[in-house]
Design a protein around this motif. Sequence first.
Motif, PDB file in Angstrom:
ATOM      1  N   GLY A  12       0.801  -1.226   0.000  1.00  0.00           N
ATOM      2  CA  GLY A  12       0.000   0.000   0.000  1.00  0.00           C
ATOM      3  C   GLY A  12       0.833   1.274   0.000  1.00  0.00           C
ATOM      4  O   GLY A  12       1.839   1.380   0.695  1.00  0.00           O
ATOM      5  N   ALA A  13       0.404   2.240  -0.821  1.00  0.00           N
ATOM      6  CA  ALA A  13       0.986   3.592  -0.872  1.00  0.00           C
ATOM      7  C   ALA A  13       2.468   3.596  -1.204  1.00  0.00           C
ATOM      8  O   ALA A  13       3.196   4.505  -0.819  1.00  0.00           O
ATOM      9  N   ARG A  14       2.939   2.580  -1.928  1.00  0.00           N
ATOM     10  CA  ARG A  14       4.348   2.536  -2.305  1.00  0.00           C
ATOM     11  C   ARG A  14       4.626   3.380  -3.549  1.00  0.00           C
ATOM     12  O   ARG A  14       5.690   3.972  -3.670  1.00  0.00           O
ATOM     13  N   GLN A  15       3.689   3.359  -4.495  1.00  0.00           N
ATOM     14  CA  GLN A  15       3.862   4.086  -5.753  1.00  0.00           C
ATOM     15  C   GLN A  15       2.579   4.872  -6.028  1.00  0.00           C
ATOM     16  O   GLN A  15       1.492   4.305  -6.016  1.00  0.00           O
ATOM     17  N   SER A  16       2.718   6.155  -6.293  1.00  0.00           N
ATOM     18  CA  SER A  16       1.546   6.992  -6.508  1.00  0.00           C
ATOM     19  C   SER A  16       0.843   6.631  -7.809  1.00  0.00           C
ATOM     20  O   SER A  16       1.450   6.076  -8.740  1.00  0.00           O
ATOM     21  N   ALA A  17      -0.439   6.958  -7.895  1.00  0.00           N
ATOM     22  CA  ALA A  17      -1.192   6.717  -9.127  1.00  0.00           C
ATOM     23  C   ALA A  17      -0.578   7.470 -10.297  1.00  0.00           C
ATOM     24  O   ALA A  17      -0.484   6.948 -11.416  1.00  0.00           O
ATOM     25  N   GLU A  18      -0.130   8.684 -10.024  1.00  0.00           N
ATOM     26  CA  GLU A  18       0.492   9.481 -11.092  1.00  0.00           C
ATOM     27  C   GLU A  18       1.769   8.816 -11.592  1.00  0.00           C
ATOM     28  O   GLU A  18       2.018   8.757 -12.803  1.00  0.00           O
ATOM     29  N   TRP A  19       2.579   8.297 -10.661  1.00  0.00           N
ATOM     30  CA  TRP A  19       3.825   7.632 -11.057  1.00  0.00           C
ATOM     31  C   TRP A  19       3.526   6.410 -11.909  1.00  0.00           C
ATOM     32  O   TRP A  19       4.165   6.175 -12.938  1.00  0.00           O
ATOM     33  N   GLN A  20       2.529   5.595 -11.494  1.00  0.00           N
ATOM     34  CA  GLN A  20       2.192   4.403 -12.258  1.00  0.00           C
ATOM     35  C   GLN A  20       1.606   4.766 -13.626  1.00  0.00           C
ATOM     36  O   GLN A  20       1.871   4.084 -14.626  1.00  0.00           O
ATOM     37  N   GLN A  21       0.842   5.828 -13.687  1.00  0.00           N
ATOM     38  CA  GLN A  21       0.272   6.236 -14.972  1.00  0.00           C
ATOM     39  C   GLN A  21       1.351   6.580 -15.984  1.00  0.00           C
ATOM     40  O   GLN A  21       1.185   6.361 -17.192  1.00  0.00           O
ATOM     41  N   ARG A  22       2.481   7.084 -15.512  1.00  0.00           N
ATOM     42  CA  ARG A  22       3.584   7.382 -16.423  1.00  0.00           C
ATOM     43  C   ARG A  22       4.177   6.115 -17.023  1.00  0.00           C
ATOM     44  O   ARG A  22       4.871   6.183 -18.042  1.00  0.00           O
ATOM     45  N   ARG A  23       3.915   4.975 -16.395  1.00  0.00           N
ATOM     46  CA  ARG A  23       4.351   3.691 -16.946  1.00  0.00           C
ATOM     47  C   ARG A  23       3.212   3.012 -17.704  1.00  0.00           C
ATOM     48  O   ARG A  23       3.295   1.827 -18.016  1.00  0.00           O
ATOM     49  N   GLY A  24       2.155   3.737 -18.010  1.00  0.00           N
ATOM     50  CA  GLY A  24       1.057   3.194 -18.802  1.00  0.00           C
ATOM     51  C   GLY A  24       0.073   2.359 -18.018  1.00  0.00           C
ATOM     52  O   GLY A  24      -0.750   1.646 -18.600  1.00  0.00           O
TER      53      GLY A  24
END
Length: 354
Positions: A12-24
């Motif tokens: 939980g809360a390790r990677q932000s949604a914005e960060w993951q979105q940058r990886r598609g």
Amino acid sequence: MDEFASIHHWTGARQSAEWQQRRGVVLGIGDDTAIVDVGLAEEGVAAPKRMLLAVDTMVETVHFNDATMREEDIGYKALAANVSDIAAMGGVPLHALVSVSVPRAWGPERMRRLYDGLYACAERYGVAVIGGDTTSSPEHLVIAVTVTGTVEAALALRRSSAMPGDAVFVTGAVGMAAAGLHALLAQRVDGAAEAAHPIIVQAHRRPAPSVRAGRLLAAHGLGCHALNDVSDGLASEAWEIAEASGVRVVLHETELPRSGSMAAYASETGMDPLEWMLYGGEDYALLGTIDKTSVIAALELFRKEGIPFFLIGEIEAGDAAVELVRARAAGVSHSGKQEKRVQLAKRGYNHFKR
């Protein structure tokens, strides 16, 4: 904690949604299937692209134990092994699926520390952790990681493309991880090996995949033909290239890069560093072949990037084989004769060797 509470505690809360979105990532951890937009996964890479997929499994008592690895190191290395496979194709790692089988001895906090290490590796190499599976295990921990990546269709690097006349190179010192493992097993007092030999112990616990080196070799027109990562030992990886390409790989003992820390530890313990270099593995440097006309350009580019690049041999026509040109013994006259060649055994780490 039940299964779902445990997963949330670990991830939980390790990677932000914005960060993951940058990886598609369209949908990550939470559903049984992740959704990834591959077309958006890496900015600035022209289509067409190919998807890369790699999987690796680590089993307690086979790949690690309490004497050699901390929980954080296990998580880090489990992901790093797959990232290295993507690097060996000249690709960019993107996403990871993590499956764990957890015994009772691995409580919530031990698993939390394992995921600390896994996410540290993910952050370093830009990998979005998007799902996986969790089960119980009767006795030992098992962690299996699948990584996806991409590479431009025309640039993917394989083991099977070495050509006679190529130069053979490696992108880092080899044998360090094996020396580190030896030190950890030899000095069983907690922390003793790490205090006495920090560089080689770190090399074993947290090897560094050569992603940037792989991208340079793939994307800069350097004439790289074949590529492999040094996971099972330099000799084993050279044999894989030789057999896949149908060529003879000739390595020169005097050109193999040796870490000063590894050499010093070998001298201290009376061990043969060449054994670690050829058959140790888990260094994750890249072993490859390159058109000899591109050698100067490659050396210059890698020097500018601050990445090691060592020329260690050449490719010859002939039946698949790996040979080592042995160094001359001090004070021995060879009267102009060729230095002795020996064929290297086709061995490295093999799970099913008896």
